[in-house]
Design an enzyme around this catalytic site. Structure first.
Site, PDB file in Angstrom:
ATOM      1  N   ASN A  82       0.830  -1.194   0.000  1.00 35.29           N
ATOM      2  CA  ASN A  82       0.000   0.000   0.000  1.00 35.29           C
ATOM      3  C   ASN A  82       0.871   1.253   0.000  1.00 35.29           C
ATOM      4  O   ASN A  82       2.105   1.189   0.034  1.00 35.29           O
ATOM      5  CB  ASN A  82      -0.959  -0.030   1.196  1.00 35.29           C
ATOM      6  CG  ASN A  82      -2.288   0.627   0.885  1.00 35.29           C
ATOM      7  OD1 ASN A  82      -2.345   1.689   0.283  1.00 35.29           O
ATOM      8  ND2 ASN A  82      -3.369  -0.014   1.312  1.00 35.29           N
ATOM      9  N   HIS A 112      21.995   3.057  14.003  1.00 33.03           N
ATOM     10  CA  HIS A 112      22.940   4.077  14.433  1.00 33.03           C
ATOM     11  C   HIS A 112      23.481   3.737  15.825  1.00 33.03           C
ATOM     12  O   HIS A 112      22.751   3.229  16.681  1.00 33.03           O
ATOM     13  CB  HIS A 112      22.277   5.454  14.446  1.00 33.03           C
ATOM     14  CG  HIS A 112      21.847   5.897  13.078  1.00 33.03           C
ATOM     15  ND1 HIS A 112      22.736   6.412  12.162  1.00 33.03           N
ATOM     16  CD2 HIS A 112      20.644   5.880  12.468  1.00 33.03           C
ATOM     17  CE1 HIS A 112      22.087   6.703  11.050  1.00 33.03           C
ATOM     18  NE2 HIS A 112      20.814   6.379  11.198  1.00 33.03           N
ATOM     19  N   GLY A 139      -0.935  -1.438   8.752  1.00 35.65           N
ATOM     20  CA  GLY A 139      -0.454  -0.076   8.566  1.00 35.65           C
ATOM     21  C   GLY A 139       0.388   0.462   9.711  1.00 35.65           C
ATOM     22  O   GLY A 139       0.234   0.073  10.873  1.00 35.65           O
ATOM     23  N   ARG A 163      12.320  -7.636  17.447  1.00 33.58           N
ATOM     24  CA  ARG A 163      12.830  -8.998  17.585  1.00 33.58           C
ATOM     25  C   ARG A 163      12.116  -9.917  16.611  1.00 33.58           C
ATOM     26  O   ARG A 163      11.043  -9.601  16.118  1.00 33.58           O
ATOM     27  CB  ARG A 163      12.611  -9.507  19.013  1.00 33.58           C
ATOM     28  CG  ARG A 163      13.376  -8.732  20.053  1.00 33.58           C
ATOM     29  CD  ARG A 163      13.184  -9.312  21.424  1.00 33.58           C
ATOM     30  NE  ARG A 163      13.930  -8.543  22.421  1.00 33.58           N
ATOM     31  CZ  ARG A 163      13.974  -8.852  23.701  1.00 33.58           C
ATOM     32  NH1 ARG A 163      13.323  -9.895  24.164  1.00 33.58           N
ATOM     33  NH2 ARG A 163      14.680  -8.101  24.535  1.00 33.58           N
ATOM     34  N   ARG A 180      -1.241 -14.104  20.099  1.00 33.06           N
ATOM     35  CA  ARG A 180      -1.817 -15.460  20.077  1.00 33.06           C
ATOM     36  C   ARG A 180      -1.366 -16.180  18.813  1.00 33.06           C
ATOM     37  O   ARG A 180      -0.889 -15.575  17.865  1.00 33.06           O
ATOM     38  CB  ARG A 180      -3.348 -15.406  20.113  1.00 33.06           C
ATOM     39  CG  ARG A 180      -4.003 -14.788  18.891  1.00 33.06           C
ATOM     40  CD  ARG A 180      -5.533 -14.857  18.975  1.00 33.06           C
ATOM     41  NE  ARG A 180      -6.169 -14.411  17.758  1.00 33.06           N
ATOM     42  CZ  ARG A 180      -6.484 -13.158  17.474  1.00 33.06           C
ATOM     43  NH1 ARG A 180      -6.185 -12.198  18.325  1.00 33.06           N
ATOM     44  NH2 ARG A 180      -7.086 -12.848  16.335  1.00 33.06           N
TER      45      ARG A 180
END
Length: 200
Positions: A82, A112, A139, A163, A180
């Site tokens: 999108n 950085h 989004g 992670r 879940r």
């Protein structure tokens, strides 16, 4: 060792001293694509695809789109992206088949230093991002360098993924965490909705 070699090896490097001009080369093509009539003229998208390490003709990508180099981006079949996607591809970004991305998804391979003394020397490093097959990223999600999202998982809107995310789970939050599993019970709900769709 050259700066480009340091970048590729995940070491500290100076992005302003890279011995190549891929960042500059893609600027005009990005501008043309982002100003294009996407639904009418596919030529700017085809030109942009030429910069990617890998992509397929069925790629759907709604402008605007931004990336740093393009050449470090590999996209699988039937990708749907999108508007407003940003990929900082200092390290490889590998996207599998049937991946969906919502608006304003950002993938940042650049990292950085936490040390301001080192950061102020214009040094950074980069870590790859891997998104496996059949992942949906909603989004306004941010995915940081070094992350792998395993196949079949869904990332909720507004998440910050710091992670790895395991296979076939719904994960969300800042930082993103598993909410879940996407199990047989959930699959059955969606299969029922699909049957209703088919039979009208």
């Amino acid at each position: 060792m050259k700066e480009i070699e340091k970048m590729r090896q995940g070491k500290l490097y100076n992005p302003f001293l890279l011995e190549e001009n891929s960042w500059k080369k893609i600027r005009q093509t990005l501008k043309e694509f982002n100003q294009s009539d996407y639904w009418i003229d596919s030529k700017p998208l085809e030109k942009l695809r030429g910069y990617f390490r890998q992509s397929y003709p069925d790629l759907a990508l709604i402008p605007p789109f931004y990336c740093d180099h393009g050449k470090n981006i590999s996209i699988g079949r039937h990708f749907q992206g999108n508007t407003g996607i940003v990929i900082l591809d200092e390290a490889p970004v590998t996207i599998g088949d049937h991946v969906f991305m919502g608006p304003n998804v950002s993938l940042y391979t650049a990292i950085h230093p936490f040390s301001s003394a080192i950061r102020n020397k214009d040094l950074e490093l980069a870590r790859p991002i891997v998104i496996e097959d059949s992942v949906w990223i909603a989004g306004n999600v941010v995915i940081n360098g070094g992350v792998t999202i395993k196949k079949g998982s869904v990332i909720g809107s507004g998440s910050v993924v710091t992670r790895d995310i395991p296979e076939s789970v719904f994960a969300a939050g800042n930082p993103c965490r598993v909410i879940r599993e996407i199990d047989e019970k959930e699959e059955a709900v969606w299969q029922q909705l699909y049957k209703e769709y088919i039979h009208g």
